[in-house]
Write an enzyme that holds these catalytic residues in place. Structure first.
Site, PDB file in Angstrom:
ATOM      1  N   THR A 177       3.703 -31.700  -4.664  1.00 17.69           N
ATOM      2  CA  THR A 177       3.827 -30.362  -5.231  1.00 17.69           C
ATOM      3  C   THR A 177       4.366 -29.456  -4.132  1.00 17.69           C
ATOM      4  O   THR A 177       3.947 -29.568  -2.975  1.00 17.69           O
ATOM      5  CB  THR A 177       2.496 -29.854  -5.817  1.00 17.69           C
ATOM      6  OG1 THR A 177       2.590 -28.456  -6.039  1.00 17.69           O
ATOM      7  CG2 THR A 177       1.317 -30.110  -4.917  1.00 17.69           C
ATOM      8  N   GLU A 324      -2.728 -29.974  -9.300  1.00 23.53           N
ATOM      9  CA  GLU A 324      -3.975 -30.411  -8.684  1.00 23.53           C
ATOM     10  C   GLU A 324      -5.060 -30.713  -9.713  1.00 23.53           C
ATOM     11  O   GLU A 324      -6.162 -31.130  -9.353  1.00 23.53           O
ATOM     12  CB  GLU A 324      -4.486 -29.311  -7.724  1.00 23.53           C
ATOM     13  CG  GLU A 324      -3.645 -29.118  -6.464  1.00 23.53           C
ATOM     14  CD  GLU A 324      -2.398 -28.256  -6.682  1.00 23.53           C
ATOM     15  OE1 GLU A 324      -2.076 -27.947  -7.856  1.00 23.53           O
ATOM     16  OE2 GLU A 324      -1.746 -27.900  -5.691  1.00 23.53           O
ATOM     17  N   LYS A 441       0.388  -5.230  -6.059  1.00 23.49           N
ATOM     18  CA  LYS A 441      -0.621  -4.220  -5.738  1.00 23.49           C
ATOM     19  C   LYS A 441       0.111  -2.927  -5.407  1.00 23.49           C
ATOM     20  O   LYS A 441       0.751  -2.813  -4.368  1.00 23.49           O
ATOM     21  CB  LYS A 441      -1.451  -4.701  -4.551  1.00 23.49           C
ATOM     22  CG  LYS A 441      -2.881  -4.287  -4.645  1.00 23.49           C
ATOM     23  CD  LYS A 441      -3.751  -5.035  -3.675  1.00 23.49           C
ATOM     24  CE  LYS A 441      -5.204  -4.651  -3.922  1.00 23.49           C
ATOM     25  NZ  LYS A 441      -6.093  -5.185  -2.932  1.00 23.49           N
ATOM     26  N   TRP A 446      -4.186  -3.301  -8.801  1.00 28.73           N
ATOM     27  CA  TRP A 446      -3.512  -4.517  -9.259  1.00 28.73           C
ATOM     28  C   TRP A 446      -2.743  -4.261 -10.547  1.00 28.73           C
ATOM     29  O   TRP A 446      -3.240  -3.604 -11.448  1.00 28.73           O
ATOM     30  CB  TRP A 446      -4.542  -5.608  -9.576  1.00 28.73           C
ATOM     31  CG  TRP A 446      -4.999  -6.361  -8.385  1.00 28.73           C
ATOM     32  CD1 TRP A 446      -4.760  -6.050  -7.082  1.00 28.73           C
ATOM     33  CD2 TRP A 446      -5.797  -7.548  -8.405  1.00 28.73           C
ATOM     34  NE1 TRP A 446      -5.359  -6.988  -6.283  1.00 28.73           N
ATOM     35  CE2 TRP A 446      -5.998  -7.907  -7.048  1.00 28.73           C
ATOM     36  CE3 TRP A 446      -6.346  -8.349  -9.400  1.00 28.73           C
ATOM     37  CZ2 TRP A 446      -6.745  -9.039  -6.694  1.00 28.73           C
ATOM     38  CZ3 TRP A 446      -7.082  -9.454  -9.041  1.00 28.73           C
ATOM     39  CH2 TRP A 446      -7.281  -9.795  -7.696  1.00 28.73           C
TER      40      TRP A 446
HETATM   41  P1  AMP Z   1       2.180 -26.606 -11.064  1.00 26.81           P
HETATM   42  O1  AMP Z   1       1.193 -27.081 -10.095  1.00 26.81           O
HETATM   43  O2  AMP Z   1       3.581 -26.604 -10.546  1.00 26.81           O
HETATM   44  O3  AMP Z   1       2.079 -27.336 -12.350  1.00 26.81           O
HETATM   45  O4  AMP Z   1       1.866 -25.069 -11.354  1.00 26.81           O
HETATM   46  C1  AMP Z   1       0.590 -24.678 -11.782  1.00 26.81           C
HETATM   47  C2  AMP Z   1       0.589 -23.195 -12.009  1.00 26.81           C
HETATM   48  O5  AMP Z   1       1.415 -22.858 -13.137  1.00 26.81           O
HETATM   49  C3  AMP Z   1      -0.758 -22.657 -12.366  1.00 26.81           C
HETATM   50  O6  AMP Z   1      -1.585 -22.496 -11.229  1.00 26.81           O
HETATM   51  C4  AMP Z   1      -0.391 -21.337 -13.035  1.00 26.81           C
HETATM   52  O7  AMP Z   1      -0.088 -20.347 -12.073  1.00 26.81           O
HETATM   53  C5  AMP Z   1       0.888 -21.696 -13.766  1.00 26.81           C
HETATM   54  N1  AMP Z   1       0.579 -21.980 -15.179  1.00 26.81           N
HETATM   55  C6  AMP Z   1       0.369 -23.179 -15.752  1.00 26.81           C
HETATM   56  N2  AMP Z   1       0.110 -23.045 -17.072  1.00 26.81           N
HETATM   57  C7  AMP Z   1       0.129 -21.716 -17.341  1.00 26.81           C
HETATM   58  C8  AMP Z   1      -0.077 -20.913 -18.506  1.00 26.81           C
HETATM   59  N3  AMP Z   1      -0.346 -21.440 -19.690  1.00 26.81           N
HETATM   60  N4  AMP Z   1       0.024 -19.569 -18.372  1.00 26.81           N
HETATM   61  C9  AMP Z   1       0.306 -18.997 -17.192  1.00 26.81           C
HETATM   62  N5  AMP Z   1       0.521 -19.698 -16.058  1.00 26.81           N
HETATM   63  C10 AMP Z   1       0.431 -21.037 -16.129  1.00 26.81           C
END
Ligand code: AMP
Length: 550
Positions: A177, A324, A441, A446
């Site tokens: 990742t 993760e 911010k 926020w």
């Molecule tokens: P990744 O590890 O590349 O799959 O990215 C994970 C991140 O994607 C999460 O920690 C969120 O910030 C974002 N994410 C995943 N699903 C959603 C969702 N349904 N709505 C908003 N953000 C999301």
């Protein structure tokens, strides 16, 4: 004491082989075969890999499009006790090299389309690695004839291979990742975690009657590249259910739409960008998408995209997770969104439910923490970091580099720190409002970038939006918006910008948004910068905004 019946990926095959052995697995127009044949191909692949020296703990890297070969590797490699490294083909060659060296791949399966990348880095791979070439055509590039080719290798191998049980905590998969800083981080999952994750996802989707969920009659096609979090676990789930599976190869909109039509695909999952890409493809208008259920994750599902999908009859819902977390954490509450034909589906409450980050999946637990790790109430108002627990969350990054605080930052007091910010309502619905590192911010307050983005995408002609905080000497940060627009002409954009500002103004006047939420700058893009998995790259966007004159 070790269980005499460990949770093994090989066990996911028992039910489909017993109940639906003639069901088909199809790789576009490249190859199609039954589950029964799939099983004997797994035996052939395992024998071939063993001959190449892969044993327990060996690592097999794959650089491929979404193919039948990938599905075979998802099963055969871990089932023989080795680790499947799904190489992210969208990383830069330097990053790919880093991941191959870090994973210590023993064998690499490389599609001919990635041959140039391989040749540019091969001399810097630190281990002796054996190469198997992957090709979708029988006409093989003659420059590569001295290499082993996948189908030839399988044809020459014995289909009989006994996949024994072993410790369920053995690592099965490995991928990388990419954070905003530093080298890619290695994440791996065990047999136990993948089996539990498959059951957890099924327990979420299977009870939903009719549309929305995933059932025996569905036809499955992944639209999340199989290198990313093992295709969100769906190839394992679809196989366990004995579904007809369609593997699309390289993602080309016209081909994907043709496959959906030809095979009557009913279930897919993808990031919003991919759905957007399909809906805006010229071929989309002539394709019947009304039987298609799509789970959107990886980034927020905007109301505009959800509405565009619903208009086409697509049964769309949001899901939430991360690399993760295997990745499932939560799914929109499909039980209360109703069937697409129902009037209820069209009302705004149902839309809100479809796009909400959703409810914790079975075995998943959430808390919301403030900066001092104090647990906040589930009142829908208290916003803090989302932390989670589930048996399939990664225990930590694999072999992090020295001084890397990533692993210690990931878990705290038995909870995985998602790095996402949100609130939970009293009925248990989670809504993400931001990423900790993307929080804006302004004047000490926020602002939720997600709400700003959702407002912008309400404007007709805006297909995507990203809000970022730009440094400001007076306020600390000020919100700015990048918007993806269909028509890039100045005249059109002037109208779009004033429409966006009008919507923000109305929200401010009605007290739903603070007045400092009005973006300082709105910039039009043909295409917002994207990460290797198709999400908006806010880091790149910040650099662009810093370079653009105010
Ligand atoms: P990744 O590890 O590349 O799959 O990215 C994970 C991140 O994607 C999460 O920690 C969120 O910030 C974002 N994410 C995943 N699903 C959603 C969702 N349904 N709505 C908003 N953000 C999301």
């Amino acid at each position: 004491m070790q269980s005499p019946a460990p949770l093994m990926i090989s066990h996911l095959l028992r039910t489909p082989l017993a109940n639906t052995p003639d069901q088909l697995i199809i790789h576009g127009d490249v190859l199609r075969y039954s589950y029964r044949q799939f099983r004997s191909r797994l035996g052939r692949l395992a024998n071939a890999l063993r001959k190449l020296g892969v044993g327990q703990g060996g690592v097999v890297g794959v650089l491929d499009w979404d193919s039948h070969r990938y599905l075979e590797c998802y099963f055969a490699v871990p089932m023989m006790g080795a680790v499947l490294h799904t190489v992210n083909i969208r990383l830069t060659p330097e990053q790919i090299l880093y991941t191959i060296n870090h994973a210590q791949d023993d064998v690499l399966l490389i599609h001919v389309d990635f041959w140039d990348i391989w040749q540019s880095i091969a001399h810097r791979v630190t281990r002796r690695v054996k190469i198997v070439c992957l090709s979708d055509t029988t006409i093989f590039d003659e420059n590569l004839t001295d290499l082993t080719e996948y189908e030839t290798l399988l044809a020459q191998s014995d289909p009989t291979f006994v996949f024994d049980d072993f410790d369920e905590n053995t690592r099965a998969t490995l991928f990388y990742t990419t954070g905003t800083t530093g080298a890619p981080k290695a994440v791996g999952y065990s047999h136990r975690q993948i089996v539990l994750h498959s059951l957890g996802f099924l327990a979420t989707l299977a009870p939903v009657p009719g549309q929305g969920g995933l059932h025996r009659g569905d036809v499955y096609m992944p639209l999340t590249p199989l290198f990313h979090v093992h295709g969100w676990g769906f190839p394992y789930i679809a196989t366990l259910l004995g579904l007809r599976q369609i593997y699309p190869g390289r993602y080309e909109p016209a081909r994907l739409l043709a496959l959906i039509a030809e095979h009557g695909v009913t279930f897919s999952h993808c990031v919003p960008t991919i759905l957007n890409m399909l809906l805006s493809a010229p071929e989309s208008a002539g394709t019947d998408l009304s039987r298609w259920k799509v789970l959107i994750g990886g980034a927020a599902l905007t109301p505009a995209l959800a509405q565009a999908a619903l208009k086409r009859g697509i049964d769309v819902h949001a899901a939430y997770g991360m690399s993760e977390t295997c990745p499932l954490l939560s799914v929109a509450d499909m039980m209360s969104t109703g069937h697409l034909g129902d009037a209820a589906t069209k009302d705004s409450a149902a839309l809100e439910t479809r796009i909400a980050t959703g409810r914790a999946a079975p075995l998943v637990e959430f808390q919301i923490w403030d900066e001092n790790q104090k647990v906040l109430p589930h009142d829908g108002q208290s916003v803090g970091q989302i932390v989670a627990r589930a048996p399939w969350l990664t225990c930590g990054y694999i072999n992090p580099s020295e001084n890397d605080s990533n692993t210690s930052d990931l878990w705290h007091k038995g909870w995985l720190q998602t790095g996402d910010v949100g609130a939970i309502t009293s009925d248990g619905t989670l809504q993400i409002s931001d990423r900790l590192k993307d929080v804006i911010k302004s004047g000490g307050e926020w602002l939720s970038s997600l709400s700003l983005e959702q407002l912008a995408t309400r404007v007709c002609g805006v297909t995507n939006a990203a809000a970022i905080g730009v440094p400001d000497s007076r306020w600390g940060e000020r919100p700015c918006l990048g918007v993806e627009v269909l028509d890039h002409s100045q005249q059109h954009f002037t109208k779009i910008e004033s429409d966006i500002r009008a919507i923000f103004l109305r929200e401010i006047e009605q007290g739903r948004l603070p007045k400092w939420a009005m973006p300082d700058r709105i910039v039009a893009f043909d295409c917002l910068p994207k990460t290797s998995v198709g999400k908006i790259d806010k880091k790149a966007l910040r650099i662009i905004f810093a370079a653009v004159d105010t």
